[in-house]
Design a protein around this motif. Structure first.
Motif, mmCIF file in Angstrom:
data_model
loop_
_atom_site.group_PDB
_atom_site.id
_atom_site.type_symbol
_atom_site.label_atom_id
_atom_site.label_comp_id
_atom_site.label_asym_id
_atom_site.label_seq_id
_atom_site.Cartn_x
_atom_site.Cartn_y
_atom_site.Cartn_z
ATOM 1 N N THR A 70 0.783 -1.199 -0.142
ATOM 2 C CA THR A 70 0.031 -0.112 0.023
ATOM 3 C C THR A 70 0.732 1.167 0.108
ATOM 4 N N VAL A 71 0.634 2.116 -1.067
ATOM 5 C CA VAL A 71 1.259 3.351 -1.042
ATOM 6 C C VAL A 71 0.417 4.512 -1.053
ATOM 7 N N LEU A 72 0.602 5.568 -0.069
ATOM 8 C CA LEU A 72 -0.318 6.764 -0.045
ATOM 9 C C LEU A 72 -1.698 6.330 -0.109
ATOM 10 N N GLY A 73 -1.890 5.243 0.864
ATOM 11 C CA GLY A 73 -3.172 4.560 1.126
ATOM 12 C C GLY A 73 -3.971 3.995 0.056
ATOM 13 N N THR A 74 -3.246 3.668 -1.088
ATOM 14 C CA THR A 74 -3.930 3.000 -2.143
ATOM 15 C C THR A 74 -3.230 1.629 -2.199
ATOM 16 N N GLU A 75 -3.582 0.520 -2.500
ATOM 17 C CA GLU A 75 -3.018 -0.933 -2.579
ATOM 18 C C GLU A 75 -2.878 -0.827 -4.209
ATOM 19 N N SER A 76 -1.321 -1.287 -4.009
ATOM 20 C CA SER A 76 -0.722 -1.308 -5.571
ATOM 21 C C SER A 76 -1.495 -2.122 -6.755
ATOM 22 N N ARG A 77 -2.256 -3.333 -6.323
ATOM 23 C CA ARG A 77 -3.003 -3.825 -7.559
ATOM 24 C C ARG A 77 -4.376 -3.101 -8.039
ATOM 25 N N ALA A 78 -4.712 -1.917 -7.195
ATOM 26 C CA ALA A 78 -5.784 -1.142 -7.237
ATOM 27 C C ALA A 78 -5.332 0.043 -8.264
ATOM 28 N N ILE A 79 -4.128 0.329 -8.599
ATOM 29 C CA ILE A 79 -3.979 1.309 -9.292
ATOM 30 C C ILE A 79 -2.803 1.227 -10.512
ATOM 31 N N LYS A 80 -2.926 1.745 -11.560
ATOM 32 C CA LYS A 80 -1.924 1.703 -12.645
ATOM 33 C C LYS A 80 -0.646 2.585 -12.274
ATOM 34 N N VAL A 81 0.139 2.198 -13.020
ATOM 35 C CA VAL A 81 1.705 2.874 -12.810
ATOM 36 C C VAL A 81 1.350 4.222 -13.222
ATOM 37 N N ILE A 82 0.884 4.628 -14.228
ATOM 38 C CA ILE A 82 0.560 5.778 -14.685
ATOM 39 C C ILE A 82 -0.194 6.703 -13.824
ATOM 40 N N GLU A 83 -0.881 6.122 -13.148
ATOM 41 C CA GLU A 83 -1.747 6.852 -12.150
ATOM 42 C C GLU A 83 -0.831 6.920 -10.777
ATOM 43 N N ARG A 84 0.043 6.182 -10.581
ATOM 44 C CA ARG A 84 0.795 6.286 -9.291
ATOM 45 C C ARG A 84 1.912 7.163 -9.778
ATOM 46 N N SER A 85 2.383 7.491 -10.690
ATOM 47 C CA SER A 85 3.591 8.224 -11.163
ATOM 48 C C SER A 85 3.019 9.738 -10.816
ATOM 49 N N THR A 86 2.139 9.985 -10.549
ATOM 50 C CA THR A 86 1.848 11.382 -10.114
ATOM 51 C C THR A 86 2.240 11.950 -9.006
ATOM 52 N N ASP A 87 2.246 10.740 -8.068
ATOM 53 C CA ASP A 87 2.631 11.098 -6.691
ATOM 54 C C ASP A 87 4.170 10.329 -6.047
ATOM 55 N N VAL A 88 4.289 9.326 -6.659
ATOM 56 C CA VAL A 88 5.740 8.524 -6.603
ATOM 57 C C VAL A 88 6.421 8.649 -7.852
ATOM 58 N N GLY A 89 7.884 8.774 -7.548
ATOM 59 C CA GLY A 89 8.838 8.658 -8.625
ATOM 60 C C GLY A 89 9.710 7.786 -8.215
ATOM 61 N N LEU A 90 10.360 6.899 -9.231
ATOM 62 C CA LEU A 90 11.443 5.772 -9.188
ATOM 63 C C LEU A 90 12.519 6.276 -10.151
ATOM 64 N N LEU A 91 13.710 6.627 -9.413
ATOM 65 C CA LEU A 91 14.759 6.660 -10.200
ATOM 66 C C LEU A 91 15.593 5.478 -10.307
ATOM 67 N N PHE A 92 15.689 4.909 -11.496
ATOM 68 C CA PHE A 92 16.406 3.573 -11.719
ATOM 69 C C PHE A 92 17.955 3.726 -11.573
ATOM 70 N N GLN A 93 18.453 2.531 -11.253
ATOM 71 C CA GLN A 93 19.894 2.492 -11.131
ATOM 72 C C GLN A 93 20.737 3.043 -12.122
#
Length: 278
Positions: A70-93
């Protein structure tokens, strides 16, 4: 009490066709505004932890996920990555994998994410300028992204995330392509972001850096959490010292504190050998 930023509950995850899970039995709660360092040897599951928090695992990579993330109150299976990217950013190695390839100028690449989310042009311009200034690439604005060095690309990838104004930053070895001066500059930026309230989860091998910057350390080995707590607590555990290591400063301090070696008695033959010849 505010809602936690990231919660793993009995999480296990195996990639497609993998013979075993990359992470197992993960229980982890990260509060909003925390700066948590994640460390451990190769194949400890550190990057997978970030992919799970972003939702790329399992949405993009497939595989089997058990438990709940669960990230920011929403379970990962319930939200698409494109929607998640408005609030969460991942920097790859590896920043080369993060560049879109759809833009021909650095400033356009930084603007790509906000554009995809329909941010107003004036707001995009402000965000792009601010993000490039923060990471020190304003002078590269007109360059083609693929003409940049590895270190410059890493700064560009971070600027692209910052332009999205994320609430949570997931950083997988964020300075792996940078020289010492560039590394210090980026960590200064991250310190400022943390002070502004952004939650940071940072994978890092340099234990000295983690101890200096992160109030909390999560040590992982073979896909499981070995220890979780303040740096002095984590690295005082013998199992962590054996399987993860010790910060170099701690090793040096311990070496300096060791008792002086006992004097060795010389045998008569040895004394004769050391006696100057007349």
């Amino acid at each position: 009490m505010s809602e936690p930023a990231v919660v793993f509950e009995d999480v296990g995850y195996a990639y497609e066709e993998a013979p075993h899970e990359a992470v197992s039995d993960i229980n982890l709660r990260i509060e909003a505004g925390e700066w948590v360092g994640v460390t451990g040897p190769t194949n400890a599951g550190k990057s997978t932890l970030c992919l799970l928090a972003m939702g790329l695992a399992p949405h993009f990579f497939g595989g089997k996920l058990r438990g709940k993330v669960t990230v920011l109150g929403t379970e990962s299976r319930a939200i698409k990555v494109i929607e998640r990217s408005t609030d969460v950013g991942l920097l790859f190695q590896n920043p080369f994998t993060q560049i879109s390839g759809a833009r021909e100028r650095v400033h356009e690449e930084v603007a790509f994410g906000p554009e995809c989310h329909g941010v107003a042009p004036a707001e995009i311009e402000a965000r792009v300028g601010e993000a490039m200034d923060l990471v020190g690439i304003s002078a590269l604005a007109a360059r083609h992204p693929l003409d940049l060095s590895g270190g410059q690309l890493q700064r560009l990838a971070l600027a692209s995330l910052l332009a999205m104004r994320p609430k949570v930053l997931l950083l997988d070895e964020p300075t792996s392509q940078l020289d010492p001066a560039g590394t210090a500059a980026i960590f200064e930026v991250l310190s400022g972001l943390h002070q502004s309230g952004i939650t940071i989860v940072m994978v890092e091998h340099r234990l000295e850096t983690l101890c200096e910057l992160c109030p909390r350390i999560v040590a992982m080995v073979t896909g499981r959490i070995l220890a979780d707590g303040a740096p002095q607590e984590v690295f005082n555990r013998e199992v962590v010292q054996e399987r993860v290591g010790l910060p170099v400063y701690t090793r040096l301090a311990r070496s300096a504190a060791l008792p002086a070696p006992r004097p060795v008695r010389l045998s008569e033959s040895a004394k004769a050998f050391r006696t100057p010849i007349a």
